[in-house]
Design an enzyme around this catalytic site. Structure first.
Site, PDB file in Angstrom:
ATOM      1  N   ARG A   1       3.466  -8.536  24.494  1.00 37.37           N
ATOM      2  CA  ARG A   1       3.816  -8.758  23.076  1.00 37.37           C
ATOM      3  C   ARG A   1       4.116  -7.409  22.448  1.00 37.37           C
ATOM      4  O   ARG A   1       3.805  -6.366  23.043  1.00 37.37           O
ATOM      5  CB  ARG A   1       2.667  -9.451  22.346  1.00 37.37           C
ATOM      6  CG  ARG A   1       1.401  -8.642  22.370  1.00 37.37           C
ATOM      7  CD  ARG A   1       0.220  -9.435  21.832  1.00 37.37           C
ATOM      8  NE  ARG A   1      -1.016  -8.733  22.195  1.00 37.37           N
ATOM      9  CZ  ARG A   1      -2.193  -9.325  22.289  1.00 37.37           C
ATOM     10  NH1 ARG A   1      -2.321 -10.604  22.075  1.00 37.37           N
ATOM     11  NH2 ARG A   1      -3.260  -8.614  22.608  1.00 37.37           N
TER      12      ARG A   1
ATOM     13  N   TYR B   1      19.510   1.853  -8.855  1.00 41.35           N
ATOM     14  CA  TYR B   1      18.421   2.645  -8.288  1.00 41.35           C
ATOM     15  C   TYR B   1      17.074   2.017  -8.608  1.00 41.35           C
ATOM     16  O   TYR B   1      16.967   1.172  -9.508  1.00 41.35           O
ATOM     17  CB  TYR B   1      18.453   4.088  -8.818  1.00 41.35           C
ATOM     18  CG  TYR B   1      18.091   4.213 -10.283  1.00 41.35           C
ATOM     19  CD1 TYR B   1      16.774   4.458 -10.683  1.00 41.35           C
ATOM     20  CD2 TYR B   1      19.064   4.075 -11.267  1.00 41.35           C
ATOM     21  CE1 TYR B   1      16.438   4.544 -12.018  1.00 41.35           C
ATOM     22  CE2 TYR B   1      18.730   4.166 -12.609  1.00 41.35           C
ATOM     23  CZ  TYR B   1      17.420   4.400 -12.983  1.00 41.35           C
ATOM     24  OH  TYR B   1      17.086   4.474 -14.306  1.00 41.35           O
TER      25      TYR B   1
ATOM     26  N   ASN C   1       6.601  -3.102 -16.018  1.00 42.54           N
ATOM     27  CA  ASN C   1       5.185  -3.272 -16.366  1.00 42.54           C
ATOM     28  C   ASN C   1       5.082  -4.034 -17.681  1.00 42.54           C
ATOM     29  O   ASN C   1       4.449  -5.088 -17.766  1.00 42.54           O
ATOM     30  CB  ASN C   1       4.487  -1.917 -16.514  1.00 42.54           C
ATOM     31  CG  ASN C   1       4.461  -1.128 -15.220  1.00 42.54           C
ATOM     32  OD1 ASN C   1       4.696  -1.678 -14.153  1.00 42.54           O
ATOM     33  ND2 ASN C   1       4.186   0.152 -15.316  1.00 42.54           N
ATOM     34  N   ASP C   2       5.721  -3.501 -18.712  1.00 35.88           N
ATOM     35  CA  ASP C   2       5.666  -4.159 -20.012  1.00 35.88           C
ATOM     36  C   ASP C   2       6.397  -5.493 -19.997  1.00 35.88           C
ATOM     37  O   ASP C   2       5.948  -6.464 -20.603  1.00 35.88           O
ATOM     38  CB  ASP C   2       6.279  -3.251 -21.082  1.00 35.88           C
ATOM     39  CG  ASP C   2       5.282  -2.213 -21.557  1.00 35.88           C
ATOM     40  OD1 ASP C   2       4.282  -2.000 -20.844  1.00 35.88           O
ATOM     41  OD2 ASP C   2       5.490  -1.617 -22.619  1.00 35.88           O
TER      42      ASP C   2
ATOM     43  N   MET D   1      -6.698 -24.323  19.471  1.00 35.74           N
ATOM     44  CA  MET D   1      -6.524 -25.408  20.430  1.00 35.74           C
ATOM     45  C   MET D   1      -7.150 -24.993  21.764  1.00 35.74           C
ATOM     46  O   MET D   1      -7.699 -23.910  21.899  1.00 35.74           O
ATOM     47  CB  MET D   1      -5.063 -25.773  20.534  1.00 35.74           C
ATOM     48  CG  MET D   1      -4.587 -26.449  19.237  1.00 35.74           C
ATOM     49  SD  MET D   1      -2.881 -26.955  19.318  1.00 35.74           S
ATOM     50  CE  MET D   1      -2.094 -25.429  19.740  1.00 35.74           C
TER      51      MET D   1
ATOM     52  N   CYS E   1      12.044   1.244 -13.468  1.00 35.69           N
ATOM     53  CA  CYS E   1      11.059   2.322 -13.390  1.00 35.69           C
ATOM     54  C   CYS E   1       9.638   1.787 -13.519  1.00 35.69           C
ATOM     55  O   CYS E   1       8.697   2.541 -13.662  1.00 35.69           O
ATOM     56  CB  CYS E   1      11.347   3.402 -14.424  1.00 35.69           C
ATOM     57  SG  CYS E   1      11.220   2.839 -16.124  1.00 35.69           S
TER      58      CYS E   1
ATOM     59  N   HIS F   1      -6.123   3.882 -18.002  1.00 42.43           N
ATOM     60  CA  HIS F   1      -5.654   5.259 -18.131  1.00 42.43           C
ATOM     61  C   HIS F   1      -5.905   6.033 -16.846  1.00 42.43           C
ATOM     62  O   HIS F   1      -5.009   6.691 -16.304  1.00 42.43           O
ATOM     63  CB  HIS F   1      -6.371   5.914 -19.315  1.00 42.43           C
ATOM     64  CG  HIS F   1      -6.026   7.355 -19.502  1.00 42.43           C
ATOM     65  ND1 HIS F   1      -6.795   8.372 -18.991  1.00 42.43           N
ATOM     66  CD2 HIS F   1      -4.981   7.945 -20.106  1.00 42.43           C
ATOM     67  CE1 HIS F   1      -6.243   9.528 -19.298  1.00 42.43           C
ATOM     68  NE2 HIS F   1      -5.135   9.299 -19.988  1.00 42.43           N
TER      69      HIS F   1
ATOM     70  N   ARG G   1      12.034   9.792 -21.094  1.00 38.92           N
ATOM     71  CA  ARG G   1      11.723   8.744 -22.075  1.00 38.92           C
ATOM     72  C   ARG G   1      11.119   9.378 -23.320  1.00 38.92           C
ATOM     73  O   ARG G   1      10.168  10.171 -23.209  1.00 38.92           O
ATOM     74  CB  ARG G   1      10.732   7.741 -21.470  1.00 38.92           C
ATOM     75  CG  ARG G   1      10.372   6.627 -22.435  1.00 38.92           C
ATOM     76  CD  ARG G   1       9.445   5.616 -21.799  1.00 38.92           C
ATOM     77  NE  ARG G   1       8.105   6.153 -21.625  1.00 38.92           N
ATOM     78  CZ  ARG G   1       7.115   5.500 -21.016  1.00 38.92           C
ATOM     79  NH1 ARG G   1       7.332   4.305 -20.515  1.00 38.92           N
ATOM     80  NH2 ARG G   1       5.930   6.038 -20.902  1.00 38.92           N
TER      81      ARG G   1
ATOM     82  N   ARG H   1      -3.031 -24.451  29.439  1.00 37.56           N
ATOM     83  CA  ARG H   1      -3.165 -23.765  28.148  1.00 37.56           C
ATOM     84  C   ARG H   1      -2.248 -24.412  27.122  1.00 37.56           C
ATOM     85  O   ARG H   1      -1.108 -24.753  27.430  1.00 37.56           O
ATOM     86  CB  ARG H   1      -2.732 -22.302  28.271  1.00 37.56           C
ATOM     87  CG  ARG H   1      -3.572 -21.467  29.206  1.00 37.56           C
ATOM     88  CD  ARG H   1      -2.858 -20.172  29.538  1.00 37.56           C
ATOM     89  NE  ARG H   1      -3.564 -19.431  30.577  1.00 37.56           N
ATOM     90  CZ  ARG H   1      -4.475 -18.486  30.317  1.00 37.56           C
ATOM     91  NH1 ARG H   1      -4.746 -18.161  29.071  1.00 37.56           N
ATOM     92  NH2 ARG H   1      -5.101 -17.872  31.308  1.00 37.56           N
TER      93      ARG H   1
ATOM     94  N   GLY I   1      -7.168 -19.555  18.930  1.00 43.23           N
ATOM     95  CA  GLY I   1      -8.474 -20.205  19.032  1.00 43.23           C
ATOM     96  C   GLY I   1      -8.532 -21.605  18.466  1.00 43.23           C
ATOM     97  O   GLY I   1      -9.586 -22.240  18.457  1.00 43.23           O
TER      98      GLY I   1
ATOM     99  N   SER J   1      17.118   0.879 -17.973  1.00 47.64           N
ATOM    100  CA  SER J   1      16.053   1.058 -16.995  1.00 47.64           C
ATOM    101  C   SER J   1      14.978   0.011 -17.276  1.00 47.64           C
ATOM    102  O   SER J   1      14.389  -0.012 -18.359  1.00 47.64           O
ATOM    103  CB  SER J   1      15.474   2.468 -17.116  1.00 47.64           C
ATOM    104  OG  SER J   1      14.403   2.618 -16.227  1.00 47.64           O
TER     105      SER J   1
ATOM    106  N   LYS K   1       3.931 -19.333  23.735  1.00 42.95           N
ATOM    107  CA  LYS K   1       3.443 -18.829  25.020  1.00 42.95           C
ATOM    108  C   LYS K   1       4.343 -19.271  26.161  1.00 42.95           C
ATOM    109  O   LYS K   1       4.709 -18.467  27.026  1.00 42.95           O
ATOM    110  CB  LYS K   1       2.009 -19.327  25.237  1.00 42.95           C
ATOM    111  CG  LYS K   1       1.377 -18.759  26.472  1.00 42.95           C
ATOM    112  CD  LYS K   1      -0.081 -19.211  26.582  1.00 42.95           C
ATOM    113  CE  LYS K   1      -0.928 -18.576  25.491  1.00 42.95           C
ATOM    114  NZ  LYS K   1      -2.220 -19.225  25.326  1.00 42.95           N
TER     115      LYS K   1
END
Lengths: 916, 916
Positions: B338, B887, B803-804, B103, B867, B454, B616, B92, B101, B799, B23
Site C-alpha cells: 500500500r 490571489y 472572518n467578519d 468483518m 485575506c 487577541h 488596510r 478473507r 476489523g 479583498s 484487497k
C-alpha cells in the site's frame, strides 16, 4: 421656425410643469377652468435655458412679451405705463419643483413718475400709491439691479427715526414719498443711471433677473441639498401677472379659505377675510380677520361668488383646496390654489365623504392619504395649541404622549399604579425585571439606550409612550431624582413626555385622545379590498391580540414567547431554569412554566380566532433574563450592609443610605432571609459571568439554545400543541404556527421538527384529536437567505426578521449604530435612511428577493411574511408587495397604517421602480 | 448465461474494487504485475449480494470454487485436504472501502485430522502444526459456527493455569494438542455435531460467514458512522488465498518494508525482518527484528529478490510503498502493498527525487502531498518520541511548540527576554498593551478566549506558538502563579506548550526545529508554475514581510495598521489621540504618529519590493486600544492604596499586597506622580465607559471611524503616500494599495477616495513625482456583497475579509460561538466544519461568488482576493480558485501550504463540484 416662448394663461398647458413651472401651469389651469384669475402670461423655462446658455434673451422674446402685454391690456382695460388706468404687474419665478424663497419676485412693476400720479388719482390714496412705489423701487433695485438691501434700509430707518415712528404702519404718505425719492437717488448713485422710467425696460431687466436667479448661489445650493436634478426641474419660468389690490377701498378685500374644514373635515365654507387689506395683512395679525360666513352679510353677492369658486375648485381638483383670493373693487379674483393640508381625522372624513358625494373614487380616497398620517389617530397627542417648552429631548422611541408622576423604580410604579395614579417610570435603562413597572406606567423615560433598547421595544409592543436615551437627564435612583442641569425633578413630580417627538415637559400638558372613527373603519375596509398583502400583528398577550384584531389584524405574525417569560409571576421560574445546574433541575423548572405557557397560548389563540398565530420559540440569550453584573454586585453590597445594620440592632430604613437598592421583598426581613438572598444573588452573579458574551447579538441565542437545551424548546412546543388541542376540544377554529428563530442551516430545522413530530403524536393521542398547524422559520440570518431553497424543504413558512437581518447585512449593531455613528451617516448623506426604520431595499431587500424566489422554487405555496419593525413602514411595505410577500406583521398601533400602505402598494405597483 | 462469480488473481481486474473489493483487486494487480503472490482467487461482491438477497449461495458457486481450488492446487503442487502436502488457505473479507476489523477472516482453513498429521510430518514441527490447528478451530468455531470466544478461552486458560504457564509462547506441542482436543469437544457440544472434517464444507461455511458479516451489526454501524453509501461499497468480496508460512524453519522469514526511507525520504532499502517467524511476530516485539540490509548477508539471493520486488512496486505504483512479505522455504512471497505514510520532509524529498528519476511527473509530485502536511516544516514540533504527559489542554490557537520560563506580565517577559531568557507569557487574556510581551516571549498561554481572541490572532500573525482558553488553569497575576487543581506553577518554572495540539507540559520537552529545504523550494516552484491563484501574506512588520517573501509570498494582501499602533512606543500616542477632547488635540497626537507610520510603511514597501502591499486603514474600535474597565478600576484602586502607604511612610513593595497591579513605571515614584497617574487612569476609565459598545463586533469601527474622524484616515493615507514617494525617490519599485475596511456603501468609498485624491496631489507636488497605487475595499460586510457592482465603480480591488463576513453571514460572534455552541454544532453534525476555519462555500461562498461576478461586470479587470484566515486553508483555496479569485492571502507560515493548495486547485479543477 422660431420656438414659442410665451403662453397666455388661457393657452398654456396646465399639466406641463416642466415647460411652464409649477406656478405658471397652475395659473393656466385655474384660468382655463373658468376661475377669475388676474390676466397674465408665462415665459417658458426653455427661454430661461436659452438665456443662460447664450447670456442674452432669445431673439424676438421681447416682441412676444409686448404682444402679450397688449393682450392683457385689452383684457384688463388698463395700460402698461399709461397714466389714467395703469397696468401694474408682478414678475414671479416658478420652476417645475417648488423652491420656496430661493428665487426672486418683483411686485408693482410698471410704476414710474407718470403711472404713480395716475394711481394716486385713481385710488385717491397717496399713501397706498407711495407705499407700492417705494416697495417696487427697493425690490427692483435689489433684484434687477443688484443693489444691496442695506443701502435702502438705512434711508428707511433714518426717516422712521427722524419721525419718531416705530412701526412701518405709522408712516404717512409724506414719509413714504420722501423715502421713494431717497430710494430713486440710491439707484442713481449705485448704478450711475437714473431709475428706469420705461416700463418695458423695467420688465426686460426683471425677466433677466429672474432667469439669472436660477443659477444664483441660493438656488444652486437648494437644488443640491434636496437632490433636485435637471430631470425634475430645469430652468425657471417667469410669470407676468396683473396686480390686483384688496386695499383700494371698502369694496376691496382679501382672504384665504379651505374648501372644507381642515380641522374636522366637515363639508362647509371655511376661511377668513379682511376688507380693504392686502393678502399679507391676513397673515400678519395686525388686524383680526373675520370668519368667512360674515362675508355673506357684508358682501352677499361676492360671498355667492366665493361659494361658486369653492365648488369649481373641488369639482375640478377633486381634492380639498387651500386657496387665496382678492376682491378688487367688487371683483373676485382667485390668486392661488393648492391641495389643503389637514389633520388625519379630517383627511379620513373628507375621503369617505367625497366618495359618498361621487366626487372621487375609492382609489383616490385611499391614495390621497399618507399612511403615516394615521399614526395621529392611534395614540394620545399633545394638544397642538400648547405652548409649553420642553426641558429636555430624547429619542422618540414609542409614539404617543403621556403625563404622570415621576417614579424611579418598577415596584413604586406598580404600587402607585394600583392606587390609581398615573405614573411615568424613569430609569437609566430598563431590564426584563422592570416589566411590571411597564404595565403600571403611562409612559417610560430612559436616559440611556436607543430606539431598540429594551425600554423602546417593550414600550412599542405595549403601545405605551416612551422617550429613550435622553442623555441630558441624569437619573439618580438612590436619591430618586432626575437632574437636568440645574433642574431637579423628584419622585412624585408631574411630567409629560411625547414619544412621537422625544420631548419632555414639566407638569401636565393637555393631550388629545385617539379615536378609531367609523370613517376610518370604512376607509380601511376599502384598503383591504384592494391590498394583496395581509396585515398581521406583532403581539404577545391576549389583550394586545384583541386590540390588534379591533384594528383589523388578520393574524399574529410574531408572538415573542420570551415576553411571556418576563411577567413577574414567571420570571422567578425562568431564573430557576437558568440557574439549574443540570438537565433534571432545568426540566423541573420547565415543568412549572409549562402550564402557564399553555394557558397563555390558549388565550392567545382564542383571542385571534380564526386567524393564524405565529409563535416564535425562545430567542434571546439567557443572560437577558438576569439582572446586570453591576446591579447584582450593588445589591449584594447593599444586602451585606443591611445585614451589618441588623446585627448592630440600629436599623431603620432611613439610616440605610442605599436602601433604595434593596430588592423590595427584603426590606423588613431577618438575617437568615437576608443570607439566603445573598446566596441566591451570588449564584446569579456567577451565572451572569458564565453567560457573558462579547457580542450578545451574535451569541448563544435563538435555535442555538434549542440545540443546546432541547428541553426548553420541547416544553414550548408542547405548550403550543396542547393549547391548540384544548381549543379544538372547544371547537374554536385556530391556526397555530411554530416558528424557529436564528436559523442558519436546514439541519437545525430538521432537529426541531423531530421534536415537533414526536410531541404532536403524543398530544394527538392524549387528546384524541388531529392537530393542524404549520412549522416554519424566521429568516433573519444572511445564511438563511443563501440557504432558502434548502430551508423550504422543511419550512412551511418564512418570516423575515428584518431587525436582525439588517444588523447582519450592515454589520451594524443597532444600539451602537444609533448611538454612535448612524446619525452622522444620515446627516452626511452616506445613507439616505436609517435602515432599521426604512427597509434597505438595495441590500437587505436584495437578500429578501433572492430568498422568496429560491424558497418558492422548492415549495411554490410557501407563505412568506415580514415581522421586523420595518413591516409597519409604508415605503417598506411597498417593497414587500413588490417582492410578493404574503403578509406584513407590525405592532398593533401601526396596523391601520400598514393596511392603508398595503393598498397604496397595490394601487401604485406599476410606478414602483427600484434600481438595485 | 450464468454470471461469473469468481476470478483468479491472474484474471481479476485490478482496478475493479467495486466488484472485487479493495484487497481482492490489489491481490489481482500484484499478481498480474509479476509479483510472487500466494495463489488464490476472489469471489465477487455480486455473489455476496446474491447470497444476502436469497439467503443461499448462488447456484453453481461451489462448483466454481472447486474449479479454482483445483487451479491453485496445480500452481502450488499442494492438495486441498490432502495428507502429504496439504493446501491450507485463508478466507478473507474485503469490500471496496476498507473497513478495518469490521468483518471476518479465517486462517489455516483446510486443516483436519488428516492434513494435520501431514503438516506435522512435512514440517517436523508438531508445535507449529497444533498451534495452527487450535487457532483454526477457534476462529472457524467463532466465525463460521457462531460459538462464543469465551467457550474456547476458558479451556485455554485452564490448561495454562494447570501447566503453570503465563505466556502463550510457553505452551509446548503437547499443551497445544490438548487444547485442540478440548476445542473440538467445544464445537461438538455447542453445535451438536462434530467439527467438519470435509475441507470443502469448511470452505463453504466460511464463505457464507464472510458474506453474512457484511450485514453484521459492527459493519452496519461502521458504514453509518463513516457515511459509506452503497455507491461507495456494496457487499464484500471473499478472498481465498494460499497460506504461506515464515515459521516453517530457518529457510523461512517474514518482514515489512518501505520502498524508501519514510523518515528522511532517502532512496534506499528500508525495513526489518525475522527469520523463522510469523508476520505478527515482527510487530509483537517479542523478538527484535533485524534491519533489512542484514538480509543481504543472511540470504543474499532472497535479498536480491527483495530489491527486485521493491523496484517493481515503485515502477508500477509510482508511489512509495509500504509492503509485507514472507519467505517460505526459500521462496519470497509478497503478501500486501500500500502507499507508504511518511512525514512531510520525506514526502517532499521523495516527490522531488521521483521526478528527477523520471518515475513520476510534476503533477503527480504535487498531488501526492496533502498541503496541510507542510505545516510540520514551518514550526518547531514536539519530538514525536517524547512520552511526557500533558498537565492541561487549551485550544490550539497558533501552531508550533515552545518552551520557556513562565512569566505573568508583559514587562517581565520583556526584561527576561532582553536578558536572553526563553519565556512563555501566561495571562488570563491579553490586551494590546501586552504586545511587547509577545515580542519577547517564545509562546503565549491564556486561560480565557478562543481561537480568535487577541492572544490567538496576534500570535498567529507573529508566528509564535499560542495555546488559548486553557480553562482548567487559573492564572493568578497577584501571586504570579498558574494553578491547575493541586498543581502550582510559579514564575520562572519551565513549561512547554504545543500550539498545534493545545497541550501544556511541565518542564522542557525536546522539539524539532523547522527547515525550509531545497527540495521544498523546488516543489513549490513547480506549484507556482501550475497555480493560477497568487499567494500573498498577511503581515504587519518588515521582519515578517521578509520572512513571507522567503516563503514565496508575491505580495502583502493585508497589513493591519493597528498592529503598528500597538507597539509599545506608539500605544501611548494612540491613547493620547483617543483621549483627545477635540479635533485639534486629536490632530496633535496624530502628527506625532505620522512620521512613525510613514517610516514603517517605507520599510514594509521596501521589504516586499517589487510586489504589491495592501494596507488596510484603521479597523478596530477605539476601545480596543485602551485597557479594560475592570483593569483600570483595579489599577486606580491599587494606586490609591499605594498612595496611602506612602503617606503612612511605611511603604515597601512587599507590604503592598496588590503591587503586582501597579503599572511598572510607578513602582518607585512619589505622591505627585502617583496623583497624575490616577488622573490619567480616571480619564481613560471615563473614555472606556463612553466608548462602551453592546456588540463591538458590529460597532463604531472600520470606515465608520474614517467617517467620524477623517483626520485619522487622512494621517494614514498621507503616511502611505509619503512612504511611497520616498521609495520612488530611491528608485525602489513598489506597489502600494490602500484598502478601506467595513464598507457598506459606495458613498463611504467616494468619501475616502476624496481624501486620497487631495493628499495624492499634495504629496506629488511636495516630492515632485507621480504616485502609482491602487485604491480598493475590503468586502467583509454582507451589504458590500450586495452592492459590489456599485463599489467597483470606485474600488480597483476587492479583498474578502472572510472572518467578519462569516460572522455576519451566520450571525455568529466567533469568540462566543467557539466558546459556547460551535463545538456542539460540529459534533452533532449540524455543521460539517467550523466556518471560521473552512470557508463556508454554501453560504459565505455564495455571497463571494455573487460579489466577484457583479464586481467584474462593472470593472472587468478588478483584482479580487481573500485575506480572511480561511485564505490559508486548502479546501477554501480550492473554492477561491473555483470562483476565479486572483490571489489568496494568509499568515506567513501558511504560505507554502497555500502555494501547494493553489496548484492542487488548478490541477483538480475539473473534479470540483459544489452543490449550492
Amino acid at each position: 421656425m422660431t420656438e414659442k416662448y410665451i403662453y397666455s394663461f388661457q393657452k398654456g398647458d396646465g399639466k406641463n410643469k416642466m415647460l411652464l413651472g409649477g406656478k405658471g401651469a397652475n395659473l393656466c389651469e385655474m384660468t382655463q377652468i373658468g376661475l377669475n384669475v388676474p390676466p397674465g402670461f408665462v415665459i417658458t423655462t426653455t427661454a430661461c435655458l436659452d438665456y443662460i446658455n447664450n447670456q442674452r434673451l432669445p431673439d424676438g422674446l421681447m416682441d412676444e412679451v409686448k404682444a402679450h402685454i397688449t393682450e392683457v391690456e385689452t383684457q384688463t382695460e388698463k395700460q402698461f405705463g399709461g397714466r389714467d388706468n395703469p397696468l401694474l404687474v408682478s414678475v414671479r419665478s416658478g420652476s417645475a419643483i417648488s423652491m420656496p424663497g430661493m428665487m426672486d419676485t418683483i411686485l408693482n412693476l410698471g410704476l414710474n413718475k407718470q403711472t404713480l400720479a395716475g394711481l394716486i388719482d385713481q385710488t385717491g390714496d397717496p399713501r397706498f400709491a407711495y407705499d407700492a412705489y417705494r416697495r417696487f423701487i427697493q425690490l427692483f433695485g435689489k433684484v434687477a439691479l443688484g443693489i444691496d438691501d442695506e443701502k435702502f434700509d438705512q434711508h428707511f430707518d433714518a426717516i422712521k427715526k427722524q419721525a419718531g415712528i416705530k412701526a412701518d404702519v405709522g408712516l404717512d404718505s409724506e414719509h413714504l414719498r420722501q423715502i421713494s425719492e431717497l430710494f430713486l437717488q440710491v439707484v442713481h448713485e449705485e448704478t450711475g443711471k437714473p431709475f428706469p422710467e420705461d416700463v418695458y425696460e423695467q420688465l426686460e431687466l426683471s425677466i433677466k433677473a429672474v432667469f439669472n436667479s436660477w443659477m444664483g448661489k441660493r438656488a444652486v445650493d437648494y437644488r443640491r441639498e434636496f437632490h433636485i436634478t435637471p430631470k425634475m426641474a430645469n430652468g425657471t419660468a417667469v410669470n407676468v401677472v396683473t396686480m390686483v389690490f384688496g386695499n383700494m377701498g371698502n369694496d376691496c378685500a382679501t382672504g384665504v379659505g379651505f374648501t372644507r374644514n381642515p380641522g374636522t373635515g366637515a363639508n362647509e365654507m371655511y376661511g377668513e377675510y379682511l376688507v380693504n387689506a392686502q393678502g399679507e395683512d391676513v397673515v400678519a395679525g395686525i388686524r383680526t380677520p373675520k370668519p368667512v360666513h360674515e362675508l355673506a352679510n357684508e358682501m352677499p353677492d361676492l360671498y355667492r361668488q366665493l361659494v361658486e369658486l369653492r365648488n369649481k375648485l373641488e369639482t375640478h381638483y377633486k381634492e380639498v383646496q387651500d386657496y387665496e383670493y382678492t376682491i378688487e373693487r367688487g371683483i373676485l379674483y382667485c390668486l392661488q390654489t393648492r391641495n389643503g393640508k389637514m389633520n388625519a381625522a379630517a383627511m379620513v372624513r373628507t375621503s369617505v365623504e367625497m366618495v359618498a358625494e361621487g366626487l372621487i373614487d375609492k382609489k383616490r380616497a385611499l391614495l390621497r392619504i399618507n399612511p403615516e398620517l394615521l399614526e395621529q389617530l392611534l395614540h394620545p397627542q399633545l394638544d397642538p395649541n400648547s405652548t409649553a417648552e420642553a426641558v429636555a429631548q430624547g429619542l422618540p422611541a414609542s409614539p404617543g404622549a403621556a403625563c404622570g408622576k415621576c417614579v424611579f423604580e418598577a415596584d413604586t410604579a406598580e404600587q402607585l399604579g394600583r392606587a390609581g395614579e398615573a405614573v411615568i417610570l424613569l430609569r437609566e435603562e430598563t431590564k426584563p425585571e422592570d416589566i411590571h413597572g411597564f404595565f403600571a406606567a403611562q409612559g417610560i423615560l430612559t436616559s440611556r439606550g436607543g430606539k431598540t433598547s429594551h425600554a423602546a421595544v417593550v414600550a412599542r409592543g405595549m403601545g405605551k409612550a416612551c422617550v429613550a436615551g435622553a442623555e441630558d437627564i441624569k437619573i439618580d435612583v438612590r436619591s430618586r431624582q432626575a437632574i437636568i442641569g440645574e433642574l431637579h425633578i423628584r419622585e412624585g413630580d408631574m411630567i409629560t413626555i411625547d414619544g412621537s417627538t422625544g420631548l419632555i415637559f414639566l407638569g401636565r400638558i393637555p393631550t388629545i385622545e385617539p379615536s378609531f372613527s367609523d370613517e376610518l373603519k370604512t376607509l380601511l375596509s376599502w384598503a383591504d379590498e384592494v391590498a394583496e398583502l395581509e396585515v398581521h400583528a406583532n403581539v404577545d398577550t391576549p389583550e394586545r391580540a384583541r386590540l390588534a384584531a379591533s384594528y383589523g389584524a388578520t393574524g399574529i405574525g410574531l408572538c415573542r414567547t420570551e415576553r411571556m417569560f418576563n411577567a413577574s409571576d414567571r420570571l422567578p421560574l425562568v431564573i430557576d431554569m437558568i440557574l439549574a445546574g443540570n438537565k433534571e433541575a432545568r426540566q423541573e423548572a420547565l415543568a412549572k412554566l409549562f402550564p402557564i405557557q399553555r394557558d397563555d397560548f390558549q388565550e392567545l389563540f382564542e383571542a385571534m380566532s380564526p386567524y393564524p398565530v405565529t409563535v416564535r420559540l425562545l430567542d434571546p440569550p439567557m443572560h437577558e433574563f438576569l439582572p446586570g453584573e453591576h446591579q447584582l454586585e450593588d445589591e449584594i453590597r447593599a444586602l451585606n450592609q443591611y445585614k451589618i445594620m441588623i446585627q448592630g440592632q440600629q436599623v431603620t430604613l432611613d439610616t440605610l443610605g442605599s436602601h433604595a437598592l434593596l430588592p423590595s421583598p427584603f426590606n423588613h426581613l431577618n438575617e437568615e432571609v437576608i443570607n439566603k438572598a445573598i446566596a441566591k444573588k451570588e449564584l446569579m452573579l456567577s451565572k451572569v459571568k458564565e453567560l457573558y458574551e462579547v457580542n450578545p447579538m451574535l451569541g448563544h441565542r435563538g435555535v442555538r439554545l434549542g440545540m443546546s437545551y432541547p428541553e426548553i424548546y420541547q416544553m414550548q412546543i408542547r405548550s403550543i400543541l396542547e393549547a391548540a388541542a384544548l381549543c379544538i376540544k372547544q371547537r374554536k377554529p385556530i391556526l397555530p404556527e411554530i416558528m424557529v428563530p436564528q436559523v442558519i442551516t436546514v439541519q437545525e430545522l430538521i432537529k426541531v421538527k423531530s421534536y415537533v413530530d414526536q410531541i404532536q403524536k403524543e398530544v394527538e393521542k392524549q387528546y384524541g384529536i388531529d392537530l393542524e398547524f404549520k412549522f416554519g422559520t424566521m429568516v433573519e440570518t444572511v445564511r438563511a437567505c443563501t440557504r432558502a431553497a434548502k430551508l423550504a424543504d422543511v419550512a412551511e413558512f418564512f418570516s423575515f426578521g428584518t431587525n436582525d437581518l439588517t444588523q447582519a447585512t450592515f454589520s451594524f449593531s443597532r444600539e451602537d449604530a444609533e448611538n454612535k455613528f448612524l446619525p452622522l451617516y444620515n446627516e452626511s448623506g452616506l445613507l439616505a435612511d436609517n435602515p432599521f426604520e426604512v427597509l434597505d431595499a438595495k441590500g437587505v431587500g436584495q437578500l429578501m428577493k433572492m430568498t422568496v424566489e429560491s424558497g418558492r422554487q422548492t415549495r411554490p405555496d410557501i407563505k412568506v411574511g415580514i415581522c421586523g419593525e420595518q413591516g409597519g413602514h409604508p415605503e417598506s411595505i411597498r417593497f414587500c408587495h413588490h417582492i410578493k410577500l404574503d403578509y406584513v406583521s407590525c405592532s398593533a398601533p401601526r396596523i391601520p397604517i400598514a393596511r392603508l400602505a398595503a393598498a397604496h402598494a397595490k394601487l401604485l405597483e406599476n410606478e414602483y421602480n427600484i434600481e438595485y
